[in-house]
Design a protein around this motif. Structure first.
Motif, PDB file in Angstrom:
ATOM      1  N   LYS A  80      10.968  33.250  -1.553  1.00 50.90           N
ATOM      2  CA  LYS A  80       8.926  33.184  -0.512  1.00 50.90           C
ATOM      3  C   LYS A  80       8.864  34.180  -0.464  1.00 50.90           C
ATOM      4  O   LYS A  80       7.583  35.131  -0.447  1.00 50.90           O
ATOM      5  CB  LYS A  80      10.019  32.593   0.568  1.00 50.90           C
ATOM      6  N   ALA A  81       9.963  35.168   0.606  1.00 51.37           N
ATOM      7  CA  ALA A  81       9.987  36.886   0.691  1.00 51.37           C
ATOM      8  C   ALA A  81       9.722  37.665  -0.547  1.00 51.37           C
ATOM      9  O   ALA A  81       9.006  38.436  -0.428  1.00 51.37           O
ATOM     10  CB  ALA A  81      10.843  38.110   1.499  1.00 51.37           C
ATOM     11  N   ASN A  82      10.527  37.632  -2.140  1.00 49.31           N
ATOM     12  CA  ASN A  82      10.018  37.959  -2.411  1.00 49.31           C
ATOM     13  C   ASN A  82       8.260  38.008  -3.245  1.00 49.31           C
ATOM     14  O   ASN A  82       7.987  38.889  -3.827  1.00 49.31           O
ATOM     15  CB  ASN A  82      10.897  37.836  -4.124  1.00 49.31           C
ATOM     16  N   LYS A  83       8.554  36.027  -3.322  1.00 55.65           N
ATOM     17  CA  LYS A  83       7.211  36.292  -4.014  1.00 55.65           C
ATOM     18  C   LYS A  83       6.000  36.747  -3.322  1.00 55.65           C
ATOM     19  O   LYS A  83       4.492  36.841  -3.504  1.00 55.65           O
ATOM     20  CB  LYS A  83       6.720  34.663  -4.269  1.00 55.65           C
ATOM     21  N   GLU A  84       5.655  36.806  -1.565  1.00 54.00           N
ATOM     22  CA  GLU A  84       4.592  36.693  -1.437  1.00 54.00           C
ATOM     23  C   GLU A  84       5.174  37.398   0.283  1.00 54.00           C
ATOM     24  O   GLU A  84       3.655  37.934   0.769  1.00 54.00           O
ATOM     25  CB  GLU A  84       4.556  34.740  -0.181  1.00 54.00           C
ATOM     26  N   GLY A  85       6.179  38.346   0.140  1.00 46.96           N
ATOM     27  CA  GLY A  85       6.404  38.862   1.036  1.00 46.96           C
ATOM     28  C   GLY A  85       6.646  38.717   2.506  1.00 46.96           C
ATOM     29  O   GLY A  85       7.189  37.434   2.805  1.00 46.96           O
TER      30      GLY A  85
ATOM     31  N   SER B  93      11.307  43.333   1.836  1.00 45.97           N
ATOM     32  CA  SER B  93      11.474  41.902   1.105  1.00 45.97           C
ATOM     33  C   SER B  93      12.178  41.343   0.074  1.00 45.97           C
ATOM     34  O   SER B  93      12.348  40.512  -0.050  1.00 45.97           O
ATOM     35  CB  SER B  93       9.679  41.766   1.013  1.00 45.97           C
ATOM     36  N   GLU B  94      12.439  42.050  -1.314  1.00 43.80           N
ATOM     37  CA  GLU B  94      12.823  41.741  -2.445  1.00 43.80           C
ATOM     38  C   GLU B  94      14.698  41.707  -2.192  1.00 43.80           C
ATOM     39  O   GLU B  94      15.355  41.364  -3.270  1.00 43.80           O
ATOM     40  CB  GLU B  94      12.751  42.738  -4.073  1.00 43.80           C
ATOM     41  N   LYS B  95      15.268  42.050  -1.146  1.00 46.77           N
ATOM     42  CA  LYS B  95      16.092  42.253  -0.878  1.00 46.77           C
ATOM     43  C   LYS B  95      17.416  41.700   0.063  1.00 46.77           C
ATOM     44  O   LYS B  95      17.110  42.321   1.521  1.00 46.77           O
ATOM     45  CB  LYS B  95      17.045  43.918  -0.578  1.00 46.77           C
ATOM     46  N   GLY B  96      17.150  40.426   0.139  1.00 45.95           N
ATOM     47  CA  GLY B  96      18.007  40.141   1.487  1.00 45.95           C
ATOM     48  C   GLY B  96      19.236  39.885   1.271  1.00 45.95           C
ATOM     49  O   GLY B  96      20.435  40.405   2.655  1.00 45.95           O
ATOM     50  N   GLY B  97      19.743  39.957   0.114  1.00 43.30           N
ATOM     51  CA  GLY B  97      21.609  41.083  -0.169  1.00 43.30           C
ATOM     52  C   GLY B  97      22.572  40.263  -0.005  1.00 43.30           C
ATOM     53  O   GLY B  97      21.988  38.711  -0.079  1.00 43.30           O
ATOM     54  N   VAL B  98      23.843  40.117   0.194  1.00 41.26           N
ATOM     55  CA  VAL B  98      24.802  38.815  -0.154  1.00 41.26           C
ATOM     56  C   VAL B  98      25.737  39.483   0.920  1.00 41.26           C
ATOM     57  O   VAL B  98      26.516  40.809   1.072  1.00 41.26           O
ATOM     58  CB  VAL B  98      25.522  39.290  -1.317  1.00 41.26           C
ATOM     59  N   SER B  99      26.046  38.575   2.205  1.00 39.34           N
ATOM     60  CA  SER B  99      27.402  38.431   3.141  1.00 39.34           C
ATOM     61  C   SER B  99      28.207  39.800   2.821  1.00 39.34           C
ATOM     62  O   SER B  99      28.801  38.764   1.145  1.00 39.34           O
ATOM     63  CB  SER B  99      27.265  36.961   3.924  1.00 39.34           C
ATOM     64  N   ILE B 100      29.071  40.395   3.244  1.00 39.98           N
ATOM     65  CA  ILE B 100      29.896  40.725   3.054  1.00 39.98           C
ATOM     66  C   ILE B 100      31.304  40.778   4.022  1.00 39.98           C
ATOM     67  O   ILE B 100      32.254  40.501   3.835  1.00 39.98           O
ATOM     68  CB  ILE B 100      29.933  42.580   3.121  1.00 39.98           C
TER      69      ILE B 100
END
Length: 164
Positions: A28-33, A103-110
């Motif tokens: 949703k963040a990638n698509k709509e901010g 808004s395009e980088k939610g990331g992966v937990s480390i």
């Protein structure tokens, strides 16, 4: 309503309903901010659907704030907020904070760590605040604090590191 047991705990199918039409918070963040995430929590049949009663109150400038009433499904055998629910909240709130930066980088937990400081009972409401400590090209670092709304006592704190 179908009922089933997981690790000795009774669940109903309503708690784990299918939401195939929903987007994940990342999608949703990638698509709509990132601002589109304010309001009812969005999930897509994932583990974080246990937070389906959460409301995202604000997201701006590296800070995300949300409210979550503690239901029976989030409680442990002592009638307080389960540590696994706290871990999920820290994960999600850290991600939401990072999404305010990009808004395009939610990331992966480390890595995640948390400290459990005070109990919050089933029926209480949690105020959650996630804040970006640092966000670079490939790594993001956040800190999350969970408060018991009735007295603003800190329930838990956590740090969350993500590869972006």
């Amino acid at each position: 309503m179908r009922r089933f047991f997981v690790l000795g705990r009774l669940y109903s199918s309503r708690c784990y309903s299918t939401n195939a039409g929903n987007l994940s918070i990342i999608e949703k963040a990638n698509k709509e901010g990132a601002q589109s995430l304010i309001g009812s929590f969005t999930h897509k049949n994932g583990f974080d659907q246990c937070l389906d009663k959460m409301t995202i109150d604000s997201m701006d400038g590296g800070i995300a704030k949300a409210t979550l009433p503690i239901s029976d499904e989030l409680g442990n055998s002592y009638g307080t907020l389960h540590g696994g629910a706290i871990a999920t909240l820290i994960d999600v709130m850290g991600t939401l904070a990072l999404l305010t930066h990009n808004s395009e980088k939610g990331g992966v937990s480390i890595e995640m760590n948390m400290s459990f400081l005070s109990p919050a009972k089933v029926g209480d409401t949690i105020l959650a605040e996630g804040q970006v400590v640092k966000s670079g090209r490939s790594m993001g670092f956040t800190q999350v604090t969970l408060y018991r709304k009735s007295d603003m006592k800190v329930v838990a704190t956590g740090r969350h590191t993500k590869a972006l």
